[in-house]
Structures are given as C-alpha cells and as structure tokens.
Write an enzyme that holds these catalytic residues in place. Structure first.
Site, PDB file in Angstrom:
ATOM      1  N   GLU A  47       0.857  -1.185   0.000  1.00  0.00           N
ATOM      2  CA  GLU A  47       0.000   0.000   0.000  1.00  0.00           C
ATOM      3  C   GLU A  47       0.898   1.242   0.000  1.00  0.00           C
ATOM      4  O   GLU A  47       2.008   1.210   0.569  1.00  0.00           O
ATOM      5  CB  GLU A  47      -0.843  -0.011   1.283  1.00  0.00           C
ATOM      6  N   ASN A 110      -6.936   6.367  -1.433  1.00  0.00           N
ATOM      7  CA  ASN A 110      -5.864   5.419  -1.146  1.00  0.00           C
ATOM      8  C   ASN A 110      -6.109   4.271  -2.129  1.00  0.00           C
ATOM      9  O   ASN A 110      -7.057   3.504  -1.956  1.00  0.00           O
ATOM     10  CB  ASN A 110      -5.956   4.935   0.315  1.00  0.00           C
ATOM     11  N   LYS A 127      -9.494   2.181  -1.574  1.00  0.00           N
ATOM     12  CA  LYS A 127      -9.662   1.603  -0.229  1.00  0.00           C
ATOM     13  C   LYS A 127     -11.005   1.996   0.394  1.00  0.00           C
ATOM     14  O   LYS A 127     -11.348   3.182   0.452  1.00  0.00           O
ATOM     15  CB  LYS A 127      -8.505   2.071   0.657  1.00  0.00           C
ATOM     16  N   CYS A 171      -4.809  -2.943   2.968  1.00  0.00           N
ATOM     17  CA  CYS A 171      -4.491  -2.829   4.374  1.00  0.00           C
ATOM     18  C   CYS A 171      -5.641  -3.130   5.348  1.00  0.00           C
ATOM     19  O   CYS A 171      -5.990  -4.271   5.543  1.00  0.00           O
ATOM     20  CB  CYS A 171      -3.869  -1.471   4.655  1.00  0.00           C
ATOM     21  N   ASN A 196       0.466  -1.112   5.221  1.00  0.00           N
ATOM     22  CA  ASN A 196       1.414  -0.415   6.088  1.00  0.00           C
ATOM     23  C   ASN A 196       0.799  -0.516   7.478  1.00  0.00           C
ATOM     24  O   ASN A 196      -0.214   0.150   7.736  1.00  0.00           O
ATOM     25  CB  ASN A 196       1.503   1.080   5.750  1.00  0.00           C
TER      26      ASN A 196
END
Ligand code: ING
Length: 315
Positions: A47, A110, A127, A171, A196
């Site tokens: 990511e 994201n 995301k 994530c 992350n």
C-alpha cells in the site's frame, strides 16, 4: 492442465520522507527483476508504495499533503516500472495515493492498481475501510489520519487476469470479513493486499504484541472462508521513527501459509499457486449457493454499528 500462477511478494522496507520516488521506483524494479529471475508472472507491492506513510503526520498545508499524491498513473516517476513490466512480462499490484479529477473537483483516494504482463493497467481499486481518525489527536505517539486525507472507495470488483479471477484490497480492508465475502461472491480466486501496519496501535496498545498474529489471522480467515488465495505484502521497518510490521505472506485457500518474507526490508519471495485448488473449498465446505442463508444475514447490511436499547438490552 492446472492453472498455475507464480506470484511474488514484493515487500518494501522503510521509505523515509527524504527518499525520492525515483529511488523507490528503482527498488521496486529491483524486486521485479528478482521475481522474474525465479519465474514470477505477477508481483505484489505494498500500500502507498511510492512514499513514506504520510498519514502518520498532521499536515495543514494542502500543497504539502498533495506532494504525496499522484495526479496520473503511470507518470514520469513510475514509467520505468511499467516499462520493465512490459519488457519482462511480469504484471504487478501497486498501492499509491491518488489525486483524482472528478466532476466536483479533486478527490484523494488510497488506491491500488493491477497491471498485466504487458504493462497495461487492467483494474483500479480505492480503499473502502479507512482506519484511524479525522482530527489531530496529539495524545498519540504518531497520527493515523487516513480518515482525514482519503475518501472511501465504493467497493470491490474482480478481474479476469493471469488465467484466473483476481481481486484487490488495501491494508485495513483485510481485517473485515465483508471484504473477502463480497469478492468471494464474485468468484475471486486470489486477493491481492498491500499494507502499512505500525506495530503500535495507539487506541489499543495491548494489541501491539499480537500485531503480526492479527495480520496473518485476518488473511488466513479470509482465504479459508472464501476458498481463495490471499497475498499480503508489507511496507515494513522503521519509517521516520515508526516501526511497522513485516509478515508478508501468500496464503492458500486452505488457510495455510505457503510463502513468507523473513526480514523487514526489501525482500522478494515466491509461490506457485494452483488456482484450481480453490475448487476443493468453493465446491464443498464453502459452496455459497448450496449452504449460505441470506435471509438470516440482513443485519449485516442494515446496521452500521453495534445497536443496543437505551437500557443496554439487545435490539
Ligand atoms: N494500517 C493499519 C491496518 O489496518 C491499524 C491500521 C493497525 C488498524 C492496527 C487497527 C490495528 O493494518 C492501515 N494502513 O490500514
């Protein structure tokens, strides 16, 4: 003839604030070359793989925030990676911060993309589950301002590619059962996830020692309960003083880990994934059409949060 897909983990170590996109893209290219050398057809990167994880900071200057975003993809900085993908015939998943031009103006996402073996973008995902908080919370050792800097995406599609049906998540999505089930209902055979994840979780420090366990548990559950392969890739190590977990791994539809990275730096690992292996779960234990009972699941969509009566009794 089994549908084998050779997939590589393209784990990154830290990206410091001063590291340029050129330096990072050179690292990504090196990982892609290593993957190609051992027969990979696809490599998965983390990511937000082009910059340091900037949501750890409360940034007020709009221009500084936008300096972490990409206005186009590919662009001058990332073109070498796309060129190498085409030259070597290796596709990739890449996470990055996207500044999108929409009718109402600029929107920050994201984002992850799936690029095929010829260097063409064939899918884009934004995301959905944005963790952390929206306002500055100085009590924290470091911030996690994804709710401030990003707009949530609309959901998960799947893409026919690399001989199978592939999906993407990012994530925090990997912690939510809905992520995998929505793709599972579309027949997904491999879910690609970059992440992350700081070791320290400010609101719940008692989780810190379990951060690697929760990482793997979430992805193993998603894989098994939907009969799909799951590939999770970290940006790991100490970035600007914040330590993030590694734990990059490839998980079979059985829930078994078949490959993993061992370090917290730039590291490539690979597995030969038989996409037909999904069927021994999708056609039996998790034959959704045969076993699921949607009439009992309504609450999952109707309610956002846990709901109790004023006196605390269940509703
Ligand atoms: N990072 C973390 C993740 O979901 C987090 C945020 C960490 C949430 C630990 C809860 C517990 O892996 C991102 N970028 O979503």
């Amino acid at each position: 003839m089994p549908r084998y897909l050779n997939v590589a983990l393209g784990q990154l170590g830290p990206i410091q604030r001063a590291d340029s996109r050129n330096q990072v893209v050179a690292r990504l290219c090196e990982l892609m070359r290593q993957a190609h050398a051992v027969g990979a057809q696809l490599i998965v990167f983390p990511e937000l793989a082009l910059t340091t994880f900037f949501p750890r900071w409360y940034i007020e200057d709009e221009a500084e925030i936008n300096s972490y975003f990409e206005r186009s993809m590919p662009n001058a900085d990332t073109q070498p990676l796309f060129d190498l993908s085409r030259k070597l015939g290796v596709g990739f998943y890449l996470g990055y911060a996207e500044l999108a031009q929409e009718s109402g103006g600029e929107v920050r996402y994201n984002t992850s993309i799936l690029v095929d073996h010829s260097g063409q973008i064939i899918a884009k995902y934004r995301k959905v589950h944005l963790p952390g908080h929206k306002e500055h919370e100085p009590w924290r050792r470091f911030q996690h301002l994804e709710k401030r800097y990003f707009t949530a995406g609309d959901g998960w599609g799947v893409t026919q590619a690399f001989g199978g049906i592939l999906g993407m998540a990012i994530c925090n999505d990997r912690r939510w059962a809905e992520t995998y089930r929505v793709m599972g209902l579309q027949g997904v055979e491999m879910v690609l996830i970059g992440y992350n994840t700081p070791v320290h979780n400010a609101p719940a420090p008692q989780h810190d020692d379990l951060s690697l366990f929760h990482n793997q548990l979430s992805m193993q559950a998603g894989a098994y309960q939907n009969g799909t392969w799951v590939v999770g890739v970290a940006k790991a190590g100490v970035e600007e003083g914040v330590d993030s977990i590694g734990g990059s791994c490839i998980i079979a539809p059985s829930g078994e880990v078949v490959a993993r990275c061992l370090t917290k730096g730039d590291e490539m690992a690979i597995a030969r994934c038989d996409l037909d292996f999904c069927a021994i779960y999708k056609r039996t234990t998790f034959n959704f059409d045969l076993h699921r009972q949607p009439h009992a699941y309504g609450m999952i969509v109707e309610r956002k949060g846990e709901t109790l009566a004023a006196d605390g009794s269940p509703l």
